[in-house]
Design a protein around this motif. Structure first.
Motif, mmCIF file in Angstrom:
data_model
loop_
_atom_site.group_PDB
_atom_site.id
_atom_site.type_symbol
_atom_site.label_atom_id
_atom_site.label_comp_id
_atom_site.label_asym_id
_atom_site.label_seq_id
_atom_site.Cartn_x
_atom_site.Cartn_y
_atom_site.Cartn_z
ATOM 1 N N LYS A 1 0.684 -0.883 0.237
ATOM 2 C CA LYS A 1 0.023 -0.527 -0.263
ATOM 3 C C LYS A 1 0.175 1.536 0.472
ATOM 4 C CE LYS A 1 -3.973 -1.855 0.862
ATOM 5 N NZ LYS A 1 -4.039 -3.405 -0.082
ATOM 6 N N VAL B 1 8.286 -4.701 0.024
ATOM 7 C CA VAL B 1 8.816 -5.453 0.659
ATOM 8 C C VAL B 1 9.790 -5.792 -0.363
ATOM 9 C CG1 VAL B 1 8.102 -6.984 2.419
ATOM 10 C CG2 VAL B 1 6.773 -5.045 1.861
ATOM 11 N N LEU C 1 8.343 -19.229 2.670
ATOM 12 C CA LEU C 1 8.218 -17.209 2.068
ATOM 13 C C LEU C 1 9.059 -16.238 3.451
ATOM 14 C CD1 LEU C 1 7.308 -15.201 0.855
ATOM 15 C CD2 LEU C 1 4.935 -15.259 1.640
ATOM 16 N N ILE D 1 10.523 -12.819 5.080
ATOM 17 C CA ILE D 1 10.652 -11.372 4.610
ATOM 18 C C ILE D 1 12.098 -10.931 5.311
ATOM 19 C CG2 ILE D 1 10.080 -8.630 4.668
ATOM 20 C CD1 ILE D 1 7.222 -10.049 4.072
ATOM 21 N N SER E 1 -3.472 -4.826 4.584
ATOM 22 C CA SER E 1 -2.949 -5.929 4.286
ATOM 23 C C SER E 1 -2.417 -6.352 3.665
ATOM 24 C CB SER E 1 -4.719 -5.626 3.219
ATOM 25 O OG SER E 1 -4.023 -7.070 2.499
ATOM 26 N N CYS E 2 -1.486 -7.376 3.518
ATOM 27 C CA CYS E 2 -0.391 -7.903 2.908
ATOM 28 C C CYS E 2 -0.909 -8.649 1.685
ATOM 29 C CB CYS E 2 0.453 -9.360 3.634
ATOM 30 S SG CYS E 2 -0.797 -10.440 4.616
ATOM 31 N N HIS F 1 -1.211 -7.843 -1.438
ATOM 32 C CA HIS F 1 0.031 -7.365 -2.639
ATOM 33 C C HIS F 1 1.437 -8.258 -2.485
ATOM 34 C CE1 HIS F 1 0.740 -5.032 1.211
ATOM 35 N NE2 HIS F 1 2.361 -5.448 0.926
ATOM 36 N N LEU F 2 1.695 -9.274 -1.153
ATOM 37 C CA LEU F 2 2.815 -10.326 -0.963
ATOM 38 C C LEU F 2 2.236 -11.385 -1.907
ATOM 39 C CD1 LEU F 2 5.726 -10.356 0.376
ATOM 40 C CD2 LEU F 2 4.455 -10.778 2.171
ATOM 41 N N ILE G 1 9.482 -11.455 11.056
ATOM 42 C CA ILE G 1 8.841 -10.980 9.718
ATOM 43 C C ILE G 1 7.721 -11.950 8.782
ATOM 44 C CG2 ILE G 1 6.377 -9.222 8.688
ATOM 45 C CD1 ILE G 1 9.169 -6.934 9.676
ATOM 46 N N GLY H 1 -3.746 -12.263 7.564
ATOM 47 C CA GLY H 1 -4.081 -11.320 6.026
ATOM 48 C C GLY H 1 -2.851 -10.423 7.061
ATOM 49 N N THR H 2 -2.027 -10.494 7.699
ATOM 50 C CA THR H 2 -0.954 -9.050 7.673
ATOM 51 C C THR H 2 0.024 -9.662 7.897
ATOM 52 O OG1 THR H 2 -0.769 -6.745 10.229
ATOM 53 C CG2 THR H 2 -1.073 -9.366 10.517
ATOM 54 N N TYR H 3 1.134 -8.627 8.286
ATOM 55 C CA TYR H 3 2.014 -9.245 8.296
ATOM 56 C C TYR H 3 2.536 -9.003 10.101
ATOM 57 C CZ TYR H 3 3.384 -7.309 3.964
ATOM 58 O OH TYR H 3 3.948 -7.366 2.368
ATOM 59 N N GLY I 1 -5.107 1.991 3.691
ATOM 60 C CA GLY I 1 -5.103 1.629 2.046
ATOM 61 C C GLY I 1 -6.238 1.563 0.923
ATOM 62 N N ARG J 1 -9.756 1.639 -0.681
ATOM 63 C CA ARG J 1 -9.946 2.719 -1.755
ATOM 64 C C ARG J 1 -11.523 2.733 -1.768
ATOM 65 N NH1 ARG J 1 -5.132 1.256 -3.856
ATOM 66 N NH2 ARG J 1 -3.572 2.013 -3.254
#
Lengths: 188, 308
Positions: A101, A105, A120, A122, A166-167, A169-170, B9, B14-16, B216, B218
């Motif tokens: 966003k 990353v 996976l 980061i 939200s991730c 995009h990853l 991380i 649904g998140t980091y 984010g 929209r």
């Protein structure tokens, strides 16, 4: 006003800053590295004795074909690292960046010889407010301020609570890499 | 003593999910982080609304037809959800998913249409882990499972004998310190996501925050709050956020929704659960429940009242 309000107290946010609370937060690093590429290689393929790395520069045509799989902004340059044990190819590690966003990353996907995702990780993550760190006004509030904190792992503002990012995009990035991997193995 | 600190991380829930750990040695640090992510993965896989393979999705498809067996974690979260529903008189309700789907906060599940009258009271959980819905409904544990996953990760880290740990799943976090060291807490400004508000330090506590804003987001749905009132449905966004401090992240997570809807009337419930909360309203106001500032290491409120 309800009775239960009695136990609540109200303060002005501005007064919190003037109470010196912001000084409790040392400056944020712009981008933090969590895992180096070498560490990611070893973590994904501990049994490998050799890693062959190259940089793939994706053509506009390739990028378009990947957009059809999942749309996310990708830098167009992907590091591809093959893990070998003797003459046996164990799998491939891809290191790539996606634009989330607000932040890039850097992540590593390990794909085994069977084509399945092994891990996976980061590698580099700009904090969700990393983009603001570069704005002078945000930076200024910490200018020259450092505080000796009594613990050694809290050396930047990382406990930002209050934003679920939200991730997705990853996930899109991983889907693209899997598609790219399939293309590359087919053309071999 | 030489110790090893590690930060990792990974994308989950649904998140980091950020995990920070300090352990007596590097081997234990690495193993503990793997175990913590594994614990999170198990909760994610069992309770994902998005994945058709999760236990939760199976419940939504089948539990109105026949009792469905669930694992120990799903059962624990269901029992916790039911407890918070009871404690809040139904304000916390894990069956509001249809409203969240309608407003595109959640994808449409592959499950029969939910009965519009269905609520948490239609969920039956028996001692053997069998779950039955009295009416077709869509359950979503998003308001509580993330906190539960953070608690599971902290338990896994403790089992490895770590010295310090902090697990942060997109704002739902829990801190652990063997020696009671304190950890800074910062929340985002509800009116301006680029500003952060440092609140103080926590030690061995969990924190969860809920804001009406979703970073984010929209389009036409940007004005809608993801916090659904079972009585009135989806409401307009307000530049406001709620932060709850509690002993467990599961409790903090669930309480953010209840405090969002009840406001300062949540005091008795907060007291009953040993929790405290702050409601931050843009542009410049923070309402703190009793115990909030002391949980952050302040003897008294550190600021002064806004000008009337």
């Amino acid at each position: 006003m309800s009775k239960s309000c009695d136990s609540w107290s109200t303060v002005s946010l501005v007064s919190l800053a003037s109470a010196g609370l912001s000084a409790l937060c040392p400056p944020t690093v712009e981008a933090a590295q969590y895992l180096s590429v070498e560490q990611a290689e070893k973590a994904a393929f501990p049994e490998a004795d050799r890693f062959d790395a190259r940089v793939l520069r994706l053509t506009p045509e390739q990028l378009r074909s990947l957009d059809a799989v999942a749309s996310v902004r990708q830098r167009g340059e992907v590091r591809q690292i093959e893990a070998w044990a003797g003459s046996k190819l164990l799998g491939t590690l891809y290191v790539d960046d996606v634009l989330g966003k607000v932040e890039w990353v850097t992540y590593a996907v390990a794909i085994g010889a069977d084509g399945a995702v092994r891990s996976l990780e980061i590698l580099e993550y700009r904090e969700t407010h990393g983009y603001e760190v570069r704005t002078p006004s945000w930076r200024k509030q910490f200018a020259g301020r450092r505080l000796e904190t009594p613990f050694h792992f809290g050396d930047d503002i990382k406990n930002i609570s209050g934003a679920t990012l939200s991730c997705s995009h990853l996930t899109a990035g991983v889907q693209r890499l899997l598609a790219l991997h399939a293309q590359l193995t087919k053309s071999r | 003593m030489s110790s090893c600190s590690l930060r990792r991380i990974r994308p989950w829930l649904g998140t980091y999910v950020h995990i920070d750990v300090t352990a007596p040695d590097s081997h234990r640090a690495a193993l503990s982080v793997e175990a913590a992510f594994e614990a999170i993965a198990i909760v994610h896989q069992a309770m994902s609304f998005h994945s058709p393979d999760s236990e939760l999705s199976r419940l939504n498809r089948e539990a109105h037809l026949r009792p469905v067996s669930v694992g120990v974690h799903t059962r624990a979260v269901l029992l916790a959800a039911r407890r918070f529903a009871q404690l809040s008189g139904g304000l916390f309700d894990p069956t509001v998913a249809p409203a969240l789907v309608r407003h595109q906060f959640l994808p449409t599940p592959t499950a029969p249409a939910a009965n519009q009258e269905a609520s948490w009271e239609d969920i039956e959980i028996d001692k053997d882990g069998q779950v039955f819905f009295r009416r077709p409904l869509w359950m979503d544990l998003g308001g509580i499972a993330k906190g539960y996953a953070v608690d599971q990760a902290i338990d896994a880290l403790k089992d490895y004998g770590v010295l310090e740990a902090c697990v942060n799943a997109g704002g739902d976090l829990r801190h652990f310190s063997r020696q009671g060291l304190r950890h800074p807490l910062v929340v985002r400004h509800p009116g301006d996501a680029s500003r952060s508000i440092p609140l103080g330090h926590i030690a061995n506590k969990a924190v969860a925050s809920s804001g009406d804003f979703v970073l984010g987001r929209r389009g036409s749905e940007i004005d809608t709050s993801p916090i659904v009132d079972p009585r009135h449905g989806v409401a307009k966004c307000r530049p406001r956020s709620v932060t709850v401090i509690a002993d467990s992240c599961c409790t903090a997570d669930a309480l953010t929704k209840i405090v969002s809807l009840l406001g300062q009337d949540a005091s008795p419930l907060l007291a009953e659960l040993g929790a405290s909360a702050a409601i931050i309203e843009a542009p410049d106001t923070l309402h703190a429940s009793s115990g909030f500032w002391s949980a952050l290491g302040h003897e008294a409120s550190p600021g002064h009242a806004p000008h009337a």
